[in-house]
Design a protein around this motif. Structure first.
Motif, PDB file in Angstrom:
ATOM      1  N   ARG A 150       0.827  -1.206   0.000  1.00 41.79           N
ATOM      2  CA  ARG A 150       0.000   0.000   0.000  1.00 41.79           C
ATOM      3  C   ARG A 150       0.861   1.254   0.000  1.00 41.79           C
ATOM      4  O   ARG A 150       0.589   2.220  -0.728  1.00 41.79           O
ATOM      5  N   GLU A 153       2.553   1.749  -3.394  1.00 41.18           N
ATOM      6  CA  GLU A 153       1.592   2.247  -4.370  1.00 41.18           C
ATOM      7  C   GLU A 153       1.401   3.747  -4.208  1.00 41.18           C
ATOM      8  O   GLU A 153       1.314   4.488  -5.198  1.00 41.18           O
ATOM      9  N   GLU A 181      -6.095  -3.901  -2.421  1.00 41.13           N
ATOM     10  CA  GLU A 181      -4.930  -3.160  -2.910  1.00 41.13           C
ATOM     11  C   GLU A 181      -4.460  -3.693  -4.258  1.00 41.13           C
ATOM     12  O   GLU A 181      -4.012  -2.926  -5.119  1.00 41.13           O
ATOM     13  N   ARG A 184      -6.526  -2.158  -6.847  1.00 39.31           N
ATOM     14  CA  ARG A 184      -6.126  -0.764  -7.061  1.00 39.31           C
ATOM     15  C   ARG A 184      -4.867  -0.690  -7.929  1.00 39.31           C
ATOM     16  O   ARG A 184      -4.770   0.114  -8.855  1.00 39.31           O
TER      17      ARG A 184
END
Length: 256
Positions: A150, A153, A181, A184
């Motif tokens: 996370r 990213e 995640e 995403r």
């Protein structure tokens, strides 16, 4: 080497059958008779924190530290609580105290890393995550792996984020935060079918959220399925009308 209570994204709650009103070690026939009063107040505070009763959690955790100023778990829990209250300075102070009193408190390292990333201090955060990831005794490796993914990213390093997230899912294939995640990351990398697949896996094991529905809408729009995208937006607006995602959906889809 000890393992501390896991807080946030993997909190382990040990329930208490009764409140403790005296500053003494419980009786021998008490199920928590091996715990000190400070440890019992810590566990009570953690339970209240997990249930959202922040005022009671603050009272119990503060009391635990009065009884034992070197209680690493209580400091770690207070750090999480102060994060929730928006007091970043107090949160960081308690994280550092938790790690000063017990460098092997891996849950605190993981949570401190998450906190640092949220504060925009990504390199410091990654150092905390790597410390936990590299510790073979830590029982919940998917937590720091997901948090690291996370954080990467957020830094715009989608390829590296994917590597950490896939490792998390290797350890726990149905871990919802890692699945979300990965959706995403896949969307950001224009891997739309992959994003759809991860969202389907996420919704099979976790409740829909404003975030997941908004990702769903964007993914279906990118895949050219306007009907599915609009259905996701309608559900988003119905279930989470005041969310930032719903507001963004109104702008993108120009719906009144």
């Amino acid at each position: 080497m000890r393992r501390s209570l896991g807080l946030i994204g993997g909190m382990v709650i040990l329930g208490l059958s009764a409140c403790v009103s005296r500053e003494e070690r419980p009786r021998a026939n008490d199920p928590f008779g091996e715990l000190s009063a400070a440890e019992i107040y810590t566990r009570k505070g953690v339970r209240y924190l997990e249930n959202g009763a922040l005022d009671i959690a603050l009272r119990d955790l503060t009391h635990a530290i009065r009884l034992d100023p070197r209680n690493s778990e209580a400091h770690g829990a207070l750090a999480v609580l102060y994060e929730r209250l928006g007091h970043a300075g107090k949160a960081e102070a308690h994280y550092r105290e938790a790690l000063s009193t017990d460098p092997d408190n891996y849950s605190a390292h993981n949570n401190f890393g998450r906190f640092l990333c949220d504060q925009g201090r990504a390199e410091e955060a990654m150092a905390e995550f790597r410390l936990v990831i590299d510790e073979p005794i830590y029982a919940l490796p998917w937590l720091p792996l997901t948090n690291a993914g996370r954080c990467l990213e957020r830094m715009g390093r989608s390829s590296a984020a994917e590597e950490y997230l896939r490792k998390a899912l290797d350890r726990y294939p149905e871990y919802p935060p890692a699945l979300l995640e990965m959706a995403r990351v896949s969307l950001a990398r224009r891997q739309y079918l992959s994003a759809r697949g991860f969202l389907q896996r996420y919704h099979a094991v976790a409740a829909k959220t404003a975030d997941s529905l908004w990702l769903n809408a964007q993914t279906e729009l990118a895949l050219g399925d306007i009907g599915a995208a609009q259905e996701a937006v309608r559900e988003l607006r119905r279930e989470f009308p005041d969310s930032a995602e719903a507001q963004e959906a109104r702008r993108l889809f120009q719906e009144s």
